[in-house]
Design an enzyme around this catalytic site. Structure first.
Site, PDB file in Angstrom:
ATOM      1  N   ILE A  52      66.832  54.330  93.085  1.00  0.00           N
ATOM      2  CA  ILE A  52      67.352  53.904  91.801  1.00  0.00           C
ATOM      3  C   ILE A  52      66.562  54.630  90.591  1.00  0.00           C
ATOM      4  O   ILE A  52      65.469  54.230  90.592  1.00  0.00           O
ATOM      5  CB  ILE A  52      67.338  52.426  91.140  1.00  0.00           C
ATOM      6  CG1 ILE A  52      68.221  51.679  92.406  1.00  0.00           C
ATOM      7  CG2 ILE A  52      68.231  52.300  89.857  1.00  0.00           C
ATOM      8  CD1 ILE A  52      69.806  52.039  92.661  1.00  0.00           C
ATOM      9  N   GLU A  55      66.139  58.311  84.213  1.00  0.00           N
ATOM     10  CA  GLU A  55      66.121  59.338  83.694  1.00  0.00           C
ATOM     11  C   GLU A  55      64.845  59.521  82.885  1.00  0.00           C
ATOM     12  O   GLU A  55      64.253  58.468  82.334  1.00  0.00           O
ATOM     13  CB  GLU A  55      67.183  59.325  82.461  1.00  0.00           C
ATOM     14  CG  GLU A  55      67.018  60.773  81.624  1.00  0.00           C
ATOM     15  CD  GLU A  55      68.180  60.681  80.602  1.00  0.00           C
ATOM     16  OE1 GLU A  55      68.774  61.753  80.361  1.00  0.00           O
ATOM     17  OE2 GLU A  55      68.411  59.658  79.965  1.00  0.00           O
ATOM     18  N   CYS A  56      64.081  60.590  83.149  1.00  0.00           N
ATOM     19  CA  CYS A  56      62.934  61.374  82.614  1.00  0.00           C
ATOM     20  C   CYS A  56      63.128  62.692  82.163  1.00  0.00           C
ATOM     21  O   CYS A  56      62.898  63.493  83.062  1.00  0.00           O
ATOM     22  CB  CYS A  56      61.617  60.930  83.369  1.00  0.00           C
ATOM     23  SG  CYS A  56      60.026  61.588  82.658  1.00  0.00           S
ATOM     24  N   CYS A  67      53.517  62.504  84.213  1.00  0.00           N
ATOM     25  CA  CYS A  67      54.104  61.298  85.174  1.00  0.00           C
ATOM     26  C   CYS A  67      54.481  61.819  86.762  1.00  0.00           C
ATOM     27  O   CYS A  67      53.984  63.080  86.791  1.00  0.00           O
ATOM     28  CB  CYS A  67      55.279  60.724  84.574  1.00  0.00           C
ATOM     29  SG  CYS A  67      56.653  62.011  84.462  1.00  0.00           S
ATOM     30  N   CYS A  69      57.623  61.475  87.984  1.00  0.00           N
ATOM     31  CA  CYS A  69      59.306  61.200  88.091  1.00  0.00           C
ATOM     32  C   CYS A  69      59.971  62.357  88.411  1.00  0.00           C
ATOM     33  O   CYS A  69      60.670  62.094  89.563  1.00  0.00           O
ATOM     34  CB  CYS A  69      59.542  60.980  86.484  1.00  0.00           C
ATOM     35  SG  CYS A  69      58.861  59.534  85.695  1.00  0.00           S
ATOM     36  N   GLU A  94      64.851  56.519  79.300  1.00  0.00           N
ATOM     37  CA  GLU A  94      63.961  57.547  79.176  1.00  0.00           C
ATOM     38  C   GLU A  94      62.704  56.443  78.639  1.00  0.00           C
ATOM     39  O   GLU A  94      62.738  55.666  77.841  1.00  0.00           O
ATOM     40  CB  GLU A  94      64.046  58.369  77.905  1.00  0.00           C
ATOM     41  CG  GLU A  94      62.916  59.491  77.536  1.00  0.00           C
ATOM     42  CD  GLU A  94      63.162  60.519  78.730  1.00  0.00           C
ATOM     43  OE1 GLU A  94      62.155  60.992  79.334  1.00  0.00           O
ATOM     44  OE2 GLU A  94      64.231  60.959  79.110  1.00  0.00           O
ATOM     45  N   GLY A  95      61.390  56.773  79.111  1.00  0.00           N
ATOM     46  CA  GLY A  95      60.082  56.062  78.776  1.00  0.00           C
ATOM     47  C   GLY A  95      60.150  54.739  79.327  1.00  0.00           C
ATOM     48  O   GLY A  95      59.894  53.767  78.140  1.00  0.00           O
ATOM     49  N   THR A 116      49.287  53.623  79.223  1.00  0.00           N
ATOM     50  CA  THR A 116      50.866  53.709  78.821  1.00  0.00           C
ATOM     51  C   THR A 116      51.190  52.325  78.371  1.00  0.00           C
ATOM     52  O   THR A 116      52.332  52.314  77.665  1.00  0.00           O
ATOM     53  CB  THR A 116      51.523  54.205  80.331  1.00  0.00           C
ATOM     54  OG1 THR A 116      52.955  54.343  79.724  1.00  0.00           O
ATOM     55  CG2 THR A 116      51.099  53.166  81.370  1.00  0.00           C
ATOM     56  N   ASP A 128      58.397  47.330  79.540  1.00  0.00           N
ATOM     57  CA  ASP A 128      59.425  47.786  80.233  1.00  0.00           C
ATOM     58  C   ASP A 128      60.835  47.327  79.929  1.00  0.00           C
ATOM     59  O   ASP A 128      61.092  46.055  79.923  1.00  0.00           O
ATOM     60  CB  ASP A 128      59.207  47.852  81.639  1.00  0.00           C
ATOM     61  CG  ASP A 128      60.103  48.249  82.663  1.00  0.00           C
ATOM     62  OD1 ASP A 128      61.060  48.873  82.381  1.00  0.00           O
ATOM     63  OD2 ASP A 128      59.726  48.595  83.731  1.00  0.00           O
ATOM     64  N   ARG A 130      63.912  48.330  80.732  1.00  0.00           N
ATOM     65  CA  ARG A 130      64.895  48.781  81.524  1.00  0.00           C
ATOM     66  C   ARG A 130      65.638  47.388  82.211  1.00  0.00           C
ATOM     67  O   ARG A 130      65.075  46.472  82.554  1.00  0.00           O
ATOM     68  CB  ARG A 130      64.525  49.617  82.692  1.00  0.00           C
ATOM     69  CG  ARG A 130      63.912  50.831  82.047  1.00  0.00           C
ATOM     70  CD  ARG A 130      63.409  51.737  83.528  1.00  0.00           C
ATOM     71  NE  ARG A 130      62.159  51.317  83.911  1.00  0.00           N
ATOM     72  CZ  ARG A 130      61.338  51.705  85.046  1.00  0.00           C
ATOM     73  NH1 ARG A 130      61.591  52.806  85.443  1.00  0.00           N
ATOM     74  NH2 ARG A 130      60.153  51.092  85.439  1.00  0.00           N
TER      75      ARG A 130
END
Length: 215
Positions: A52, A55-56, A67, A69, A94-95, A116, A128, A130
């Site tokens: 999974i 997007e980056c 990163c 990614c 993103e991010g 970060t 986070d 997400r």
């Protein structure tokens, strides 16, 4: 679970081999996602390997070393092609969900000493944001309810299992660190509980190495 609608299935040839690709639209958000699956993957035969991937743009497209990614995505495509399974590419994440502009604002704070996590907090943003409902919906629509998850992030496993996906095992996504992303990876390990055991020995030895150099 988020309702998703799949588009036509097409073949995309890549440097890693051909993939069966399908776009998915999240009914709640309108965001479009993508699956890249190895042809001939037999979902009835055990638990396929699944990545999974959030997007980056900077890492996936421009090869940023801030990163890991982009390298994780490349690794995933190679492993899925070898072992069978799917890469679920989640757009709009993103991010860690704060968006591209805010990610670059966080980068600016990191260049002044913040890690970060601290950078997001200083911007008043979630560490986070997400969510993996859409990913779970996509897997279910593909008929995949048991997976081997290619990830270092235990939260990702918790989210997927909350939405009905059984994660039978975690497969580490181990990418060698670089000078440019070393602090980023340390922060993911130490503050976000990512399982990055391949970093332990190297990072543990750094203080000792400095002492030897000074002597």
């Amino acid at each position: 679970m988020s309702a998703v609608t799949g588009g036509p299935v097409v073949t995309i040839p890549t440097a890693y081999g051909p993939f069966t690709a399908q776009a998915w639209t999240d009914a709640a958000s309108g965001v479009e996602h993508l699956t890249m699956s190895a042809p001939g993957t037999d979902i009835a035969d055990g638990a396929p390997l699944v990545r999974i991937h959030s997007e980056c743009l900077t890492g996936d497209v421009f090869g940023s070393y801030r990163c890991d990614c982009g390298e994780q995505l490349e690794q995933a495509l190679g492993l899925v092609q070898e072992q069978g399974g799917s890469v679920v590419y989640l757009r709009g994440q993103e991010g860690r969900g704060i968006g591209l502009a805010n990610k670059l604002r966080a980068y600016a704070l990191q260049e002044n000493g913040a890690d970060t996590v601290e950078a997001n907090e200083q911007l008043g943003l979630p560490v986070d944001a997400r969510d993996y409902q859409a990913a779970a919906g996509i897997l279910t629509a593909l008929g995949i309810t048991k997976i081997r998850l290619l990830s270092n992030n235990p939260v990702k496993r918790e989210h997927l299992e909350r939405y009905g996906i059984t994660v039978v095992s975690m497969v580490p996504s181990e990418i060698p660190s670089r000078l440019e992303n070393q602090q980023y990876l340390e922060t993911k390990r130490d503050r976000l509980n990512h399982q990055l055991s391949h970093l332990e020995e190297r990072f543990h030895q750094r203080p000792q190495e400095k002492i030897v150099q000074q002597s």
